[in-house]
Write a protein that holds these residues in place. Sequence first.
Motif, PDB file in Angstrom:
ATOM      1  N   ILE A 262       0.831  -1.201   0.000  1.00 65.24           N
ATOM      2  CA  ILE A 262       0.000   0.000   0.000  1.00 65.24           C
ATOM      3  C   ILE A 262       0.867   1.254   0.000  1.00 65.24           C
ATOM      4  O   ILE A 262       1.814   1.362   0.787  1.00 65.24           O
TER       5      ILE A 262
ATOM      6  N   ASP B 138       1.297   5.362  -2.395  1.00 65.69           N
ATOM      7  CA  ASP B 138       1.543   6.003  -3.686  1.00 65.69           C
ATOM      8  C   ASP B 138       2.976   5.831  -4.140  1.00 65.69           C
ATOM      9  O   ASP B 138       3.256   5.796  -5.347  1.00 65.69           O
TER      10      ASP B 138
ATOM     11  N   THR C 223       2.920   2.563  -6.195  1.00 64.19           N
ATOM     12  CA  THR C 223       2.249   2.593  -7.499  1.00 64.19           C
ATOM     13  C   THR C 223       2.943   3.547  -8.468  1.00 64.19           C
ATOM     14  O   THR C 223       2.862   3.369  -9.682  1.00 64.19           O
TER      15      THR C 223
ATOM     16  N   THR D  86      -0.710  -7.644  -4.963  1.00 63.44           N
ATOM     17  CA  THR D  86      -1.487  -6.468  -5.333  1.00 63.44           C
ATOM     18  C   THR D  86      -0.797  -5.221  -4.798  1.00 63.44           C
ATOM     19  O   THR D  86      -0.308  -5.218  -3.660  1.00 63.44           O
TER      20      THR D  86
ATOM     21  N   VAL E 234      -1.515  -1.031  -4.330  1.00 69.47           N
ATOM     22  CA  VAL E 234      -2.589  -0.050  -4.364  1.00 69.47           C
ATOM     23  C   VAL E 234      -2.094   1.259  -3.765  1.00 69.47           C
ATOM     24  O   VAL E 234      -1.279   1.260  -2.838  1.00 69.47           O
TER      25      VAL E 234
ATOM     26  N   ASP F 217      -2.715   5.378  -2.201  1.00 72.67           N
ATOM     27  CA  ASP F 217      -3.307   5.906  -0.980  1.00 72.67           C
ATOM     28  C   ASP F 217      -4.691   6.507  -1.236  1.00 72.67           C
ATOM     29  O   ASP F 217      -4.919   7.712  -1.092  1.00 72.67           O
ATOM     30  N   SER F 218      -5.616   5.667  -1.640  1.00 70.96           N
ATOM     31  CA  SER F 218      -7.019   6.051  -1.827  1.00 70.96           C
ATOM     32  C   SER F 218      -7.866   5.142  -0.963  1.00 70.96           C
ATOM     33  O   SER F 218      -7.746   3.900  -1.031  1.00 70.96           O
TER      34      SER F 218
ATOM     35  N   GLN G  10     -11.118   4.377  -0.942  1.00 70.65           N
ATOM     36  CA  GLN G  10     -12.029   3.471  -1.643  1.00 70.65           C
ATOM     37  C   GLN G  10     -11.264   2.379  -2.374  1.00 70.65           C
ATOM     38  O   GLN G  10     -11.686   1.223  -2.391  1.00 70.65           O
ATOM     39  N   ASP G  11     -10.122   2.733  -2.963  1.00 69.19           N
ATOM     40  CA  ASP G  11      -9.307   1.714  -3.638  1.00 69.19           C
ATOM     41  C   ASP G  11      -8.828   0.672  -2.639  1.00 69.19           C
ATOM     42  O   ASP G  11      -8.792  -0.537  -2.947  1.00 69.19           O
ATOM     43  N   ASN G  12      -8.445   1.104  -1.455  1.00 69.06           N
ATOM     44  CA  ASN G  12      -8.006   0.153  -0.432  1.00 69.06           C
ATOM     45  C   ASN G  12      -9.145  -0.771  -0.021  1.00 69.06           C
ATOM     46  O   ASN G  12      -8.951  -1.990   0.117  1.00 69.06           O
TER      47      ASN G  12
ATOM     48  N   ASP H 159     -11.741  -1.619  -1.812  1.00 70.36           N
ATOM     49  CA  ASP H 159     -12.011  -2.523  -2.938  1.00 70.36           C
ATOM     50  C   ASP H 159     -10.978  -3.649  -3.008  1.00 70.36           C
ATOM     51  O   ASP H 159     -11.330  -4.815  -3.270  1.00 70.36           O
ATOM     52  N   VAL H 160      -9.729  -3.300  -2.792  1.00 65.58           N
ATOM     53  CA  VAL H 160      -8.663  -4.311  -2.842  1.00 65.58           C
ATOM     54  C   VAL H 160      -8.846  -5.335  -1.729  1.00 65.58           C
ATOM     55  O   VAL H 160      -8.735  -6.553  -1.952  1.00 65.58           O
TER      56      VAL H 160
END
Length: 411
Positions: free
Chosen positions: A11, A13, A16, A43, A45, A47-48, A50-52, A54-55
Amino acid sequence: MSHLNAEVISIGDEMTSGARLDTNAQWISRRLGELGVTVDFHTTVGDSLQDNIDVFAAAVQRADTIVCTGGLGPTQDDLTRQAMADLVGQPLELRESSLQHIESMFARRGREMPQRNRLQAMFPPSADEIVNPQGTAPGVDLAVDREGRIPSRIFALPGVPAEMKTMFDQTVAPRIAAMAGGDTVIRHHVMRFFGTGESDMEQQLGDMIARDRQPRVGITVSAATISLRITATGSSQEQCDEAIRETEAEIMRRVGHYYFGSGENFEQHHAVDQMLRSTGQSLLVIEFGFAAPLGDWFAALGETPAYRGGLSLAVTDDVIKLAEGDDWVASARTLAHRFGATHVLAVDRYPSLELHDDRPLPAADVRIIVLSGEDGYQEKMVTLGGHPSIVQPRFAKAALAFLRSTLSATS
């Protein structure tokens, strides 16, 4: 003992965006493999929030255990706790035991804890704490129910490698072993080798590195140094230690001639230091050319009677004449005598990396010389090539291996 599968999540930014190389996922995957857990997914991902979420939602449906790193700091972009809480529909609550630990960490450092760090003591109510003995970010252990299957278990760890590794070995690994219905005592032992390649080592070890072998033997390579990590599980520490001893003995029977010591961070210069100190001898290092790794490594040992210093000589016309003649040997013996060294290790000379950038370096010949006492002289030519980032350290490690063999032969 049931078989588990896993997903590793990184996890941040910085991951990514490519600003930081993700070495945590590699390390965790190897450790999970040693525990007999199959890693099916990696995976990454940003620093969002909602993305976290979802993951995590996808991961718990396809993996029995999830190990994630990052996002446990006190800043606004550290969202792992909140994502885990939202995943299971629970609010974050302050955990007093974690808060006390964080406050004590700041107190030991003579600092007052900023209020923002209280965030690190927030947990979903159903989560367990993973104690962080080295830092202020405790880990989070959260079970997520799945209909008709065992719960999926998320282990969230900090991204700082030293903290993450300690927490995994001390807490996460035993909990994963318990999930699988196996014995919860886990012991590790790392053996270190130099002088052969990974494929040759695997061939010589044969069935010892089979994935279903107990204890497990994992093999990793870094800058030409090979590590064999033995992982034993059992009902007691004594049972694990006995299994490790038996496996270690078999490894030594097969590839013991490459072995130089044991320990996660044990290197050849540590082995040389031990050999010299045990016999009351000492070393002077002379390095010609475009690098001086030996001097750096030995200096990092700190105060030791075995190391009397190093000399790094750049490539100039005068130095080339010196290196190609016999006078430098006499000069080296004079220096050794002056500084009280019984041995001289000389590397003549490290190749230049100029103009190679990331391209492989052509094979180069480097002469390694060991001077002992008043007239002892041993010489070896080493030919190596490869990526610029490892060529010079490989020559230095080859020099240490030659010195070790020389010291062993005369002891």
